[in-house]
Design a protein around this motif. Structure first.
Motif, PDB file in Angstrom:
ATOM      1  N   GLY A   1       0.832  -1.205   0.000  1.00 21.44           N
ATOM      2  CA  GLY A   1       0.000   0.000   0.000  1.00 21.44           C
ATOM      3  C   GLY A   1       0.859   1.244   0.000  1.00 21.44           C
ATOM      4  O   GLY A   1       2.021   1.208   0.435  1.00 21.44           O
TER       5      GLY A   1
ATOM      6  N   LYS B   1       0.684  -0.365  -6.042  1.00 20.41           N
ATOM      7  CA  LYS B   1       0.418  -1.508  -5.164  1.00 20.41           C
ATOM      8  C   LYS B   1       0.580  -2.796  -5.950  1.00 20.41           C
ATOM      9  O   LYS B   1       0.084  -2.934  -7.053  1.00 20.41           O
TER      10      LYS B   1
ATOM     11  N   THR C   1       6.025  -8.149   2.484  1.00 23.72           N
ATOM     12  CA  THR C   1       5.121  -7.070   2.051  1.00 23.72           C
ATOM     13  C   THR C   1       5.463  -5.805   2.819  1.00 23.72           C
ATOM     14  O   THR C   1       5.624  -5.842   4.056  1.00 23.72           O
TER      15      THR C   1
ATOM     16  N   TYR D   1       4.693  -1.506   3.331  1.00 26.59           N
ATOM     17  CA  TYR D   1       3.741  -0.411   3.184  1.00 26.59           C
ATOM     18  C   TYR D   1       4.521   0.904   3.239  1.00 26.59           C
ATOM     19  O   TYR D   1       5.286   1.133   4.187  1.00 26.59           O
TER      20      TYR D   1
END
Length: 852
Positions: free
Chosen positions: A50, A72, A110, A112
């Motif tokens: 994100g 993203k 992952t 952000y």
């Protein structure tokens, strides 16, 4: 050093320090950390889970994410070149003071991300100093699009460039601009730009230098440069400022003028401009002249309608004449001052699509042979005549002035004449009256003509007050120049009075209480009956001047004068000797009642003036307000019945009341003006005026009325009621010009007038503004005039002389306003101070030059 490079360097140093610490598994982050704080010794690929944006105030977050090129689901290697590239892309926009790429959360592979920015401040307003208020307003308009923009180097540089260009175009080449920023106390993220402008002095041209010229002297070449003039006292016309755009135009004009003199190969090889001192520059132009060429043999081809002999006569170019493409073009395609070119011949004959192509068939030595190839095309007939733009004036008022009719052959001369006649109505802006051929159909040889007009205010108001003769005089005058009497009872047509039929209604009142009153009414219809150009006018007036409110009738200071008058005029436009002529006849009846009143050659009694007037006029002026060519000539003959031939009065012993009960006289007047352009927009007006009042019977003597009073502004004064011709002569007091041998005690205040006068005027006029809302022109004049009471004394060259300057302002609502300063050279015996420096103000003088 850019901030993102500094961040990279800082990260390298930090990474070197962290390399000494054993690596440990990274926990999930509870707050954001810079992306470049990760170990550069152990970069890792992550999947972007994100992206958020923080710190924005005005900018769209989604757009900023697009600029970063992060998406993203994309993979990103951190730390490394990718995070540095994101910061660089953001800085390249010039919108931010600070940009950081932060990590807000890591979950396995992952990551952000957060783009943290600090927006640059925006411009709230410009505070310009160092120049005049009007100049500041002009700049504010040019810079209005800068408000609320990001304040960056681009904005500062473009603002500076716009200001400098603005003043450079006006000749201020050394203008400096200093811009400083300060926070706007009303908005934390906005700044005020303090712009200090110093125009310096205008940069003028010190010298203009030519190289390569032999046939043309430097003086002659300088004369071709209309806008690039040296700083010399004798350069009265043309700017001495150095203006880049005008200089570029002049370079083109220079070569065109050289080629027009026969040097068809002339060109500008080089030019340079350099600084002479702080306020002047020098200009150097290197030219190539080449040979001088002459016209050789001229042949015509394609001309079926008109013979070559006729075309040669109109062309007026012979073998051996100096070769000039410009003059050749005028002779073939116009315009020429007298419309005597080949193009006019064809267009007046209906050949709307005529074209002439002069082909240079042979060039040998210094001679150019030509074959002029004519395309005549079909002869066009007018199908329809249309009118557009007359929102107030009725179609019939304009259409009856148009001389191009359906079914006629197309005619350029009639097109020009129609445009001139429409402008003479006074209801339209003559600068914007445009006839345009349209729907040209070669198949059937027809064409429509549409006349585009723009209405302008034509009604006028005169509201003024003055002080004279020991009293205040107020004036109110209303003139409706596009009146419609047929709609007088149609309230819906009142705007504020009914308009549109081209009639004229004038109402005027002047009063200072019971001491002086003057009321007049005039109505005129230029097309009586609506079908023929028959002019009709009716007028009435009443005037009173009295000291009765101050003195009893038995007092020697008491006086009283009442004049009542009515008149009717009929006139007709003539077609011979040409269609510029008009003939008017007027019948007027004036009734005078004098009681101890000064200013006439008799002071008590009742008198009737029944007069018939014939006026023959020719008006070919091209415009009613500021004519540039044409003439306006009037011959007026006026007379009364010769009562002395049949009334059986013995005039040798008659009293003044008997002598002047029915006044008799005959009168001639000649008024002529000519207008001609002499240089650019400079116009010369020449004027001659003459008047003579004669008597049928020497025993009766000259009439006490209808005399000539000369001097001053030329306006009717309340001190002298109707019954005299008032002629202006600037540089002298009103009515102060007296004939030789005038009785002692005669002054400007009790001047009875003279029976002969003449006047000459030369006036140079130059327009300042010519628009629908106003016309302004300045003038310089020299004039002379004088009066006499007999032809034994008359000498047309013995005149009172004056010179001066002035200005005229035409405002549709007020008419023509004038201000002059004249200096009279000749003293007037018995009236000290009547000459020398005099200011004159005039209002609502007649147009078409004004016979004042």
């Amino acid at each position: 050093m850019n901030k993102y490079l500094f961040a990279i360097l800082f990260s390298v140093i930090s990474t070197a320090a962290l390399a000494q610490v054993p690596s440990q598994p990274r926990p999930s982050l509870s707050k954001s950390i810079p992306a470049d704080s990760l170990s550069y010794l152990n970069p890792k690929d992550y999947i972007i889970g994100g992206i958020t944006v923080s710190g924005t105030k005005y900018l769209d977050k989604d757009v900023l994410v697009q600029i970063s090129k992060l998406s993203k689901g994309d993979r990103i290697n951190l730390p490394g070149e990718q995070n540095a590239a994101v910061i660089k892309r953001m800085y390249d926009q010039g919108l931010f003071d600070d940009v950081q790429l932060n990590i807000t959360k890591i979950n396995l592979d992952t990551i952000y991300l957060e783009i943290a920015i600090v927006e640059r401040p925006r411009l709230s307003r410009l505070h310009i100093t160092g120049i005049r208020k009007g100049e500041i307003e002009d700049l504010q308009k040019k810079l209005s699009d800068k408000n609320s923009k990001i304040v960056n180097e681009n904005l500062l540089s473009t603002t500076t460039a716009i200001i400098k260009k603005h003043f450079n175009e006006k000749g201020f080449l050394n203008t400096t601009v200093d811009i400083k920023q300060r926070k706007d106390p009303g908005d934390a993220n906005s700044v005020i730009l303090d712009v200090a402008v110093d125009k310096k002095q205008k940069v003028k041209i010190n010298k203009v230098i030519f190289e390569g010229n032999a046939a043309f002297s430097s003086k002659k070449l300088k004369a071709f440069l209309k806008k690039t003039r040296e700083k010399k006292w004798y350069n009265l016309f043309g700017s001495k400022k150095f203006l880049r755009d005008k200089y570029e135009e002049d370079k083109q004009t220079l070569i065109e003028k050289m080629q027009d003199k026969g040097y068809r190969d002339a060109e500008l090889l080089s030019d340079s401009v350099w600084k002479n001192d702080e306020n002047t520059v020098n200009v150097k132009l290197k030219v190539f002249e080449g040979h001088k060429y002459y016209f050789g043999n001229i042949t015509w081809s394609g001309n079926a309608r008109y013979p070559s002999a006729l075309l040669n006569k109109l062309l007026r170019v012979k073998k051996g004449d100096v070769f000039s493409e410009e003059e050749l073009g005028k002779r073939l395609s116009g315009p020429t001052p007298n419309n005597d070119d080949v193009s006019t011949l064809y267009l007046d004959g209906g050949y709307l699509t005529y074209n002439a192509d002069p082909v240079q068939t042979k060039i040998y030595n210094d001679t150019v042979d030509l074959d002029i190839r004519i395309y005549e095309g079909p002869q066009y007939t007018i199908n329809r005549v249309l009118l557009k733009g007359n929102d107030v004036t009725n179609d019939k008022v304009v259409m009856r002035e148009i001389r191009t009719r359906p079914g006629q052959k197309f005619n350029k001369d009639l097109l020009i004449r129609s445009t001139r006649d429409i402008s003479q109505l006074g209801n339209f802006d003559e600068q914007k009256t445009e006839p345009k051929p349209t729907n040209i159909n070669p198949a059937d040889g027809t064409v429509d003509i549409i006349y585009n007009v723009v209405e302008k205010p034509s009604d006028q108001i005169e509201l003024s007050g003055g002080f004279g003769g020991g009293q205040i005089v107020g004036t109110l005058g209303l003139t409706f120049n596009n009146f419609s009497i047929r709609n007088i009872f149609h309230l819906k047509d009142y705007k504020p009075l009914p308009k549109g039929d081209g009639q004229k209604l004038s109402l005027r009142g002047q009063s200072s209480g019971r001491t002086y009153q003057n009321y007049s009414f005039t109505f005129s219809e230029p097309w009586l009956g609506g079908k023929k150009p028959i002019y009709f006018a009716v007028s009435a007036y009443t005037q009173l001047s009295s000291t009765g409110q101050y003195y009893a009738k038995t007092d020697a200071r008491y006086n009283n004068l009442r004049i009542n008058g009515v008149g009717v005029t009929l006139g007709k436009k003539l077609n011979w000797p040409d269609n510029y002529f008009q003939l008017n006849y007027s019948l007027n009846v004036d009734h005078y009642n004098l009681d101890n009143y000064p200013g006439y050659i008799f002071s008590n009694g009742t008198s009737y003036n029944i007069k018939l007037t014939q006026e023959l006029s020719r008006n070919s002026l091209d415009a009613p307000i500021f004519p540039t060519q044409g003439s306006n000539i009037k011959l007026t003959i006026q007379g009364t019945p010769p009562y002395s031939l049949f009334n059986n009065i013995n005039y040798k012993i008659a009293t003044q009341e008997e002598r002047y009960h029915f006044v008799e006289y005959y009168k001639f007047k000649w008024d002529a003006q000519w207008f001609q352009k002499i240089y650019g927009k400079l116009v010369l007006m020449s004027q001659i005026r003459f008047g003579f009042l004669g008597s049928y019977n020497s025993q009766v003597g000259p009439s006490p009325f209808e005399r000539f009073k000369l001097g001053g502004d030329g306006m009717q004064s309340y001190q002298f009621l109707q019954g005299s011709d008032i002629i202006g002569l600037r540089g002298y007091q009103n009515f102060s010009i007296l004939p030789v041998g005038s009785p002692v005690g005669i002054t400007a205040d009790n001047n009875p007038g003279s029976t002969i006068y003449n006047k000459y005027t030369l006036e140079l006029r130059h327009p300042v503004i010519a628009s629908q809302s106003a016309t302004i022109f300045v003038l310089a004049f020299a004039e002379g005039g004088n009066v006499w009471n007999s032809f034994d004394q008359f000498n047309p060259f013995n005149v009172r002389r004056s010179v001066g300057i002035g200005a005229r302002i035409f405002l549709p609502i007020f008419g023509l306003l004038g201000l002059d300063y004249g200096y009279g050279f000749d003293a007037i015996p018995g009236i000290p101070g009547a000459n020398k420096g005099q200011f004159h103000f005039s209002i609502s003088q007649s147009l078409n030059g004004g016979f004042n």
